[in-house]
Design a protein around this motif. Structure first.
Motif, PDB file in Angstrom:
ATOM      1  N   PHE A  85      35.932 117.934 -13.346  1.00  0.00           N
ATOM      2  CA  PHE A  85      34.933 117.548 -12.157  1.00  0.00           C
ATOM      3  C   PHE A  85      33.953 116.567 -12.547  1.00  0.00           C
ATOM      4  O   PHE A  85      32.912 117.039 -12.398  1.00  0.00           O
ATOM      5  N   PRO A  86      34.541 115.433 -12.850  1.00  0.00           N
ATOM      6  CA  PRO A  86      33.206 114.419 -13.145  1.00  0.00           C
ATOM      7  C   PRO A  86      32.142 114.266 -12.103  1.00  0.00           C
ATOM      8  O   PRO A  86      31.036 113.972 -12.442  1.00  0.00           O
ATOM      9  N   ARG A  87      32.477 114.462 -10.852  1.00  0.00           N
ATOM     10  CA  ARG A  87      31.406 114.379  -9.845  1.00  0.00           C
ATOM     11  C   ARG A  87      30.549 115.620  -9.957  1.00  0.00           C
ATOM     12  O   ARG A  87      29.352 115.445  -9.379  1.00  0.00           O
ATOM     13  N   LEU A  88      30.788 116.570 -10.577  1.00  0.00           N
ATOM     14  CA  LEU A  88      29.977 117.740 -10.861  1.00  0.00           C
ATOM     15  C   LEU A  88      28.781 117.476 -11.527  1.00  0.00           C
ATOM     16  O   LEU A  88      27.550 117.923 -11.272  1.00  0.00           O
ATOM     17  N   GLY A  89      28.953 116.579 -12.662  1.00  0.00           N
ATOM     18  CA  GLY A  89      27.710 116.335 -13.368  1.00  0.00           C
ATOM     19  C   GLY A  89      27.595 117.243 -14.510  1.00  0.00           C
ATOM     20  O   GLY A  89      27.700 118.350 -14.316  1.00  0.00           O
ATOM     21  N   ALA A  90      27.051 116.873 -15.453  1.00  0.00           N
ATOM     22  CA  ALA A  90      26.459 117.833 -16.617  1.00  0.00           C
ATOM     23  C   ALA A  90      25.582 118.758 -16.144  1.00  0.00           C
ATOM     24  O   ALA A  90      25.884 120.212 -17.042  1.00  0.00           O
ATOM     25  N   GLN A  91      24.669 118.462 -15.796  1.00  0.00           N
ATOM     26  CA  GLN A  91      23.652 119.560 -15.125  1.00  0.00           C
ATOM     27  C   GLN A  91      24.320 120.621 -14.287  1.00  0.00           C
ATOM     28  O   GLN A  91      24.034 121.879 -14.648  1.00  0.00           O
ATOM     29  N   ARG A  92      25.038 120.255 -13.367  1.00  0.00           N
ATOM     30  CA  ARG A  92      25.541 121.266 -12.427  1.00  0.00           C
ATOM     31  C   ARG A  92      26.916 122.070 -13.181  1.00  0.00           C
ATOM     32  O   ARG A  92      26.897 123.219 -12.722  1.00  0.00           O
ATOM     33  N   ALA A  93      27.390 121.154 -14.067  1.00  0.00           N
ATOM     34  CA  ALA A  93      28.304 121.918 -14.668  1.00  0.00           C
ATOM     35  C   ALA A  93      27.921 123.055 -15.735  1.00  0.00           C
ATOM     36  O   ALA A  93      28.256 124.202 -15.953  1.00  0.00           O
ATOM     37  N   PHE A  94      26.671 122.860 -16.375  1.00  0.00           N
ATOM     38  CA  PHE A  94      26.036 123.689 -17.048  1.00  0.00           C
ATOM     39  C   PHE A  94      25.472 124.781 -16.223  1.00  0.00           C
ATOM     40  O   PHE A  94      25.790 126.352 -16.804  1.00  0.00           O
ATOM     41  N   LEU A  95      24.893 124.690 -15.033  1.00  0.00           N
ATOM     42  CA  LEU A  95      24.413 125.662 -14.186  1.00  0.00           C
ATOM     43  C   LEU A  95      25.463 126.643 -13.832  1.00  0.00           C
ATOM     44  O   LEU A  95      25.371 127.911 -13.552  1.00  0.00           O
ATOM     45  N   THR A  96      26.588 126.201 -13.446  1.00  0.00           N
ATOM     46  CA  THR A  96      27.690 126.715 -12.910  1.00  0.00           C
ATOM     47  C   THR A  96      28.217 127.678 -13.983  1.00  0.00           C
ATOM     48  O   THR A  96      28.555 129.027 -13.764  1.00  0.00           O
TER      49      THR A  96
END
Length: 146
Positions: A85-96
């Protein structure tokens, strides 16, 4: 219970827990529930076996094995979510990943304390081969958790 059976039980709990958390947090980038659940399942398939079968055998220190295994799960799933999910972004991916892994780790520890789950081994030799009369006759030893 064999070691693989204990892993399967822990995997199921991990998947259900992380599917609820990550599934909800990924909704903004993927509206289809089925796809979100499959992505969470594949993220678990990438990370969870290593947490149980590889890292505990690489380190003699329980603390080191735990820290490295949990870092692997957190970062592996972060990368997986960010790539899918590239639109998620690295920061949101990490927090998820952090939210999902934090809850599943906490529930796993609670399950262990309540005697419902067995803990992943934190040492280099978590299981041993046992031979019973039944296994000796079939010449198929079973691997059981100590």
């Amino acid at each position: 219970m064999t070691y693989v059976e204990a892993w399967a039980r822990a995997f199921a709990l991990t998947f259900v827990t992380e599917a609820v958390v990550a599934g909800a947090l990924l909704r903004s980038v993927e509206p289809r529930l089925g796809r979100r659940l499959l992505v969470v399942l594949f993220a678990q398939l990438v990370t969870h076996p290593a947490v149980w079968f590889i890292y505990p055998r690489l380190f003699t220190s329980q603390g080191t094995a735990l820290a490295v295994a949990e870092a692997w799960a957190l970062l592996g799933e972060t990368v997986f979510y960010a790539v899918v999910f590239p639109r998620l972004g690295a920061q949101r991916a990490f927090l998820t990943s952090l939210a999902a892994n934090g809850l599943s780790y906490g529930l796993g520890e609670l399950g262990y304390l309540l005697g419902v789950l067995l803990r992943a081994p934190r040492t280099a030799a978590p299981c041993r081969r046992e031979s019973s009369a039944k296994n000796a006759s079939s010449k198929t030893p079973s691997t059981r958790i100590e």
